[in-house]
Motif scaffolding. Structure first.
Motif, PDB file in Angstrom:
ATOM      1  N   ILE A  35       0.853  -1.185   0.000  1.00 45.94           N
ATOM      2  CA  ILE A  35       0.000   0.000   0.000  1.00 45.94           C
ATOM      3  C   ILE A  35       0.892   1.240   0.000  1.00 45.94           C
ATOM      4  N   SER A  36       0.691   2.101  -0.980  1.00 51.90           N
ATOM      5  CA  SER A  36       1.465   3.337  -1.073  1.00 51.90           C
ATOM      6  C   SER A  36       0.530   4.498  -1.365  1.00 51.90           C
ATOM      7  N   THR A  37       0.908   5.673  -0.875  1.00 55.18           N
ATOM      8  CA  THR A  37       0.157   6.888  -1.161  1.00 55.18           C
ATOM      9  C   THR A  37       1.136   7.965  -1.608  1.00 55.18           C
ATOM     10  N   SER A  38       0.602   9.110  -1.967  1.00 53.53           N
ATOM     11  CA  SER A  38       1.471  10.215  -2.383  1.00 53.53           C
ATOM     12  C   SER A  38       2.294  10.748  -1.223  1.00 53.53           C
ATOM     13  N   ASN A  39       1.856  10.453   0.021  1.00 51.10           N
ATOM     14  CA  ASN A  39       2.569  10.941   1.199  1.00 51.10           C
ATOM     15  C   ASN A  39       3.501   9.913   1.819  1.00 51.10           C
ATOM     16  N   TYR A  40       3.306   8.631   1.465  1.00 49.81           N
ATOM     17  CA  TYR A  40       4.080   7.594   2.160  1.00 49.81           C
ATOM     18  C   TYR A  40       4.200   6.349   1.300  1.00 49.81           C
ATOM     19  N   SER A  41       5.391   5.798   1.278  1.00 47.36           N
ATOM     20  CA  SER A  41       5.658   4.548   0.573  1.00 47.36           C
ATOM     21  C   SER A  41       6.697   3.779   1.380  1.00 47.36           C
ATOM     22  N   SER A  42       6.345   2.658   1.893  1.00 47.34           N
ATOM     23  CA  SER A  42       5.173   1.842   1.620  1.00 47.34           C
ATOM     24  C   SER A  42       4.875   1.034   2.870  1.00 47.34           C
ATOM     25  N   VAL A  43       3.661   0.445   2.910  1.00 50.30           N
ATOM     26  CA  VAL A  43       3.340  -0.544   3.921  1.00 50.30           C
ATOM     27  C   VAL A  43       3.168  -1.875   3.198  1.00 50.30           C
ATOM     28  N   TYR A  44       3.901  -2.887   3.661  1.00 50.20           N
ATOM     29  CA  TYR A  44       3.777  -4.226   3.094  1.00 50.20           C
ATOM     30  C   TYR A  44       3.010  -5.101   4.079  1.00 50.20           C
ATOM     31  N   ILE A  45       1.968  -5.741   3.599  1.00 58.07           N
ATOM     32  CA  ILE A  45       1.215  -6.681   4.418  1.00 58.07           C
ATOM     33  C   ILE A  45       1.580  -8.071   3.907  1.00 58.07           C
ATOM     34  N   VAL A  46       2.309  -8.819   4.705  1.00 63.25           N
ATOM     35  CA  VAL A  46       2.907 -10.080   4.273  1.00 63.25           C
ATOM     36  C   VAL A  46       2.281 -11.237   5.036  1.00 63.25           C
ATOM     37  N   ALA A  47       1.752 -12.207   4.311  1.00 62.57           N
ATOM     38  CA  ALA A  47       1.177 -13.413   4.918  1.00 62.57           C
ATOM     39  C   ALA A  47       2.114 -14.583   4.677  1.00 62.57           C
TER      40      ALA A  47
END
Length: 235
Positions: A35-47
């Motif tokens: 998940i990335s936005t113009s303000n922040y990169s990135s959040v990874y959701i890992v299963a």
């Protein structure tokens, strides 16, 4: 020596004649969403299937724009988001997580049902520096939003981002074993001491780490030595 051993293992994976088979096995065991936005990169959701676990991994500071999320003068004082609560956050990092909070929850739900196909998975949040701060705020919001759930949170070199009333609730979650929390700090890392802790101010107007607010939680922090041959050991 330890680093060279790890490097050899990485090379074994990258250059193994059975690399395609290894990749196939990994794809069967691991799935992730970013998940990335113009303000922040990135959040990874890992299963990870063989661990029956999902990790919310928040990226650390990577650009001048991401640094401004917590380096502004406005961030020196906790921001209270609700009139009826004294919970206060570092506004810049709170905004990063708040705007994608429900997207992260949807990603967790998708990976747990479509990939893990289980509801008893273990959930963790982690990150370094800015990412560690973001993972702690996510864990706090998650436990407030889902009062029957648990989460593990491990941060590395994270700054202070929650005020006294928020940390008081975090510490209650830790004691109730709803939050399994550990923060790691390298000796000499000044980021972990930002923003400054002003003990003479009301608790709602300054930031704390959990162990600073409650000395009985001193085992929740681990201080690590940093040794370089060309410099003295940092204090």
């Amino acid at each position: 020596t330890h680093r060279s051993e790890i490097t050899k293992k990485i090379n074994d994976i990258n250059y193994s004649p059975n690399r395609e088979e290894l990749n196939r096995q990994q794809l069967e065991n691991v799935k992730y969403m970013c998940i990335s936005t113009s303000n922040y990169s990135s959040v990874y959701i890992v299963a990870i299937k063989d661990m029956n676990a999902i990790f919310v991994c928040c990226r650390g500071t990577y650009s001048p724009k991401s640094a401004t999320s917590w380096a502004k003068v406005r961030s020196s004082v906790p921001f209270e988001t609700c009139d009826d609560q004294a919970d206060g956050y570092m506004l810049g990092i709170f905004k990063i997580i708040a705007e994608i909070f429900y997207t992260i929850l949807e990603a967790i739900s998708f990976l747990s049902t479509e990939f893990l196909k289980r509801y008893d998975y273990k959930l963790f949040a982690t990150g370094h520096s800015l990412g560690g701060a973001a993972s702690l705020i996510f864990s706090f919001l998650f436990l407030k939003y889902k009062p029957t759930h648990k989460i593990g949170c491990v941060t590395f070199g994270a700054p202070r981002v929650l005020n006294g009333p928020s940390i008081e609730k975090i510490n209650e979650f830790i004691k109730e074993e709803r939050l399994m929390f550990k923060r790691y700090v390298t000796n000499g890392d000044f980021i972990a001491n930002l923003p400054p802790l002003y003990k003479y101010l009301p608790k709602s107007l300054t930031y704390y780490h959990p162990d600073e607010y409650d000395a009985t939680l001193n085992k929740s922090v681990v201080f690590c030595r940093y040794i370089n041959k060309n410099t003295k050991k940092l204090k």
